[in-house]
Design a protein around this motif. Structure first.
Motif, PDB file in Angstrom:
ATOM      1  N   GLN A  14      42.402  48.879  42.833  1.00  0.00           N
ATOM      2  CA  GLN A  14      42.935  48.250  44.035  1.00  0.00           C
ATOM      3  C   GLN A  14      41.856  48.047  45.088  1.00  0.00           C
ATOM      4  O   GLN A  14      41.732  46.962  45.655  1.00  0.00           O
ATOM      5  N   SER A  15      41.059  49.064  45.345  1.00  0.00           N
ATOM      6  CA  SER A  15      40.013  48.900  46.366  1.00  0.00           C
ATOM      7  C   SER A  15      38.969  47.873  45.930  1.00  0.00           C
ATOM      8  O   SER A  15      38.455  47.116  46.762  1.00  0.00           O
ATOM      9  N   ALA A  16      38.677  47.815  44.637  1.00  0.00           N
ATOM     10  CA  ALA A  16      37.731  46.812  44.143  1.00  0.00           C
ATOM     11  C   ALA A  16      38.284  45.402  44.320  1.00  0.00           C
ATOM     12  O   ALA A  16      37.570  44.494  44.774  1.00  0.00           O
ATOM     13  N   ILE A  17      39.551  45.209  43.989  1.00  0.00           N
ATOM     14  CA  ILE A  17      40.164  43.890  44.144  1.00  0.00           C
ATOM     15  C   ILE A  17      40.248  43.505  45.617  1.00  0.00           C
ATOM     16  O   ILE A  17      39.970  42.360  45.977  1.00  0.00           O
ATOM     17  N   GLU A  18      40.595  44.452  46.476  1.00  0.00           N
ATOM     18  CA  GLU A  18      40.630  44.161  47.914  1.00  0.00           C
ATOM     19  C   GLU A  18      39.264  43.698  48.400  1.00  0.00           C
ATOM     20  O   GLU A  18      39.162  42.754  49.182  1.00  0.00           O
ATOM     21  N   GLN A  19      38.208  44.335  47.934  1.00  0.00           N
ATOM     22  CA  GLN A  19      36.847  43.961  48.335  1.00  0.00           C
ATOM     23  C   GLN A  19      36.481  42.574  47.818  1.00  0.00           C
ATOM     24  O   GLN A  19      35.888  41.764  48.539  1.00  0.00           O
ATOM     25  N   ILE A  20      36.833  42.290  46.578  1.00  0.00           N
ATOM     26  CA  ILE A  20      36.547  40.969  45.993  1.00  0.00           C
ATOM     27  C   ILE A  20      37.259  39.873  46.774  1.00  0.00           C
ATOM     28  O   ILE A  20      36.666  38.844  47.106  1.00  0.00           O
ATOM     29  N   VAL A  21      38.535  40.094  47.074  1.00  0.00           N
ATOM     30  CA  VAL A  21      39.314  39.103  47.824  1.00  0.00           C
ATOM     31  C   VAL A  21      38.730  38.920  49.217  1.00  0.00           C
ATOM     32  O   VAL A  21      38.574  37.792  49.698  1.00  0.00           O
ATOM     33  N   ASP A  22      38.387  40.016  49.872  1.00  0.00           N
ATOM     34  CA  ASP A  22      37.808  39.938  51.211  1.00  0.00           C
ATOM     35  C   ASP A  22      36.488  39.162  51.191  1.00  0.00           C
ATOM     36  O   ASP A  22      36.270  38.274  52.024  1.00  0.00           O
ATOM     37  N   ASP A  23      35.628  39.470  50.238  1.00  0.00           N
ATOM     38  CA  ASP A  23      34.350  38.751  50.121  1.00  0.00           C
ATOM     39  C   ASP A  23      34.576  37.264  49.859  1.00  0.00           C
ATOM     40  O   ASP A  23      33.889  36.411  50.432  1.00  0.00           O
ATOM     41  N   ARG A  47      45.080  37.437  52.545  1.00  0.00           N
ATOM     42  CA  ARG A  47      44.327  38.429  51.771  1.00  0.00           C
ATOM     43  C   ARG A  47      45.273  39.387  51.047  1.00  0.00           C
ATOM     44  O   ARG A  47      45.057  39.699  49.876  1.00  0.00           O
ATOM     45  N   ARG A  48      46.302  39.857  51.755  1.00  0.00           N
ATOM     46  CA  ARG A  48      47.272  40.755  51.119  1.00  0.00           C
ATOM     47  C   ARG A  48      47.973  40.069  49.957  1.00  0.00           C
ATOM     48  O   ARG A  48      48.164  40.658  48.888  1.00  0.00           O
ATOM     49  N   HIS A  49      48.359  38.809  50.160  1.00  0.00           N
ATOM     50  CA  HIS A  49      49.073  38.054  49.140  1.00  0.00           C
ATOM     51  C   HIS A  49      48.194  37.849  47.900  1.00  0.00           C
ATOM     52  O   HIS A  49      48.636  38.051  46.767  1.00  0.00           O
ATOM     53  N   GLN A  50      46.946  37.467  48.113  1.00  0.00           N
ATOM     54  CA  GLN A  50      46.035  37.239  46.991  1.00  0.00           C
ATOM     55  C   GLN A  50      45.747  38.545  46.247  1.00  0.00           C
ATOM     56  O   GLN A  50      45.707  38.579  45.019  1.00  0.00           O
ATOM     57  N   THR A  51      45.560  39.625  46.992  1.00  0.00           N
ATOM     58  CA  THR A  51      45.336  40.929  46.381  1.00  0.00           C
ATOM     59  C   THR A  51      46.524  41.323  45.522  1.00  0.00           C
ATOM     60  O   THR A  51      46.368  41.808  44.399  1.00  0.00           O
ATOM     61  N   PHE A  52      47.726  41.104  46.036  1.00  0.00           N
ATOM     62  CA  PHE A  52      48.944  41.397  45.283  1.00  0.00           C
ATOM     63  C   PHE A  52      48.959  40.636  43.956  1.00  0.00           C
ATOM     64  O   PHE A  52      49.282  41.205  42.908  1.00  0.00           O
ATOM     65  N   HIS A  53      48.595  39.363  43.980  1.00  0.00           N
ATOM     66  CA  HIS A  53      48.593  38.566  42.754  1.00  0.00           C
ATOM     67  C   HIS A  53      47.607  39.118  41.722  1.00  0.00           C
ATOM     68  O   HIS A  53      47.936  39.211  40.534  1.00  0.00           O
ATOM     69  N   PHE A  54      46.416  39.477  42.174  1.00  0.00           N
ATOM     70  CA  PHE A  54      45.436  40.037  41.243  1.00  0.00           C
ATOM     71  C   PHE A  54      45.896  41.387  40.699  1.00  0.00           C
ATOM     72  O   PHE A  54      45.734  41.682  39.520  1.00  0.00           O
ATOM     73  N   LEU A  55      46.470  42.219  41.567  1.00  0.00           N
ATOM     74  CA  LEU A  55      46.963  43.520  41.113  1.00  0.00           C
ATOM     75  C   LEU A  55      48.108  43.357  40.121  1.00  0.00           C
ATOM     76  O   LEU A  55      48.202  44.099  39.137  1.00  0.00           O
ATOM     77  N   CYS A  56      48.960  42.399  40.372  1.00  0.00           N
ATOM     78  CA  CYS A  56      50.068  42.144  39.452  1.00  0.00           C
ATOM     79  C   CYS A  56      49.506  41.725  38.093  1.00  0.00           C
ATOM     80  O   CYS A  56      49.964  42.200  37.054  1.00  0.00           O
TER      81      CYS A  56
END
Length: 82
Positions: A14-23, A47-56
């Protein structure tokens, strides 16, 4: 007794995906040829929405294969409703 971390937590997914999305969005917003598309966008929500999609995609893909053809949808797994 504390619950042991799952694989995603062990890997820090999760933290890795959040960082990727933020970057990614930092680069998009710095690019004048496309940043105007986001002029009226709530970027924190985006950012939250995109992170959710990747996590899903990370968490649900194996589960969806197991339930293939049984009427389950990805968003139901992500929301914990199935």
């Amino acid at each position: 007794m504390q619950t042991p971390p799952n694989l995603s937590e062990k890997l820090g997914v999760q933290s890795a995906i959040e960082q990727i999305v933020d970057d990614f969005y930092k680069r998009v917003l710095a690019e004048d040829t496309v940043n105007h598309f986001f002029a009226h966008t709530d970027m924190e929500k985006q950012r939250r929405h995109q992170t959710f999609h990747f996590l899903c995609a990370w968490r649900c893909k194996p589960i969806l294969r197991a339930f293939n053809g049984k009427g389950a949808r990805g968003y139901e797994f992500a929301a914990g409703t199935f």
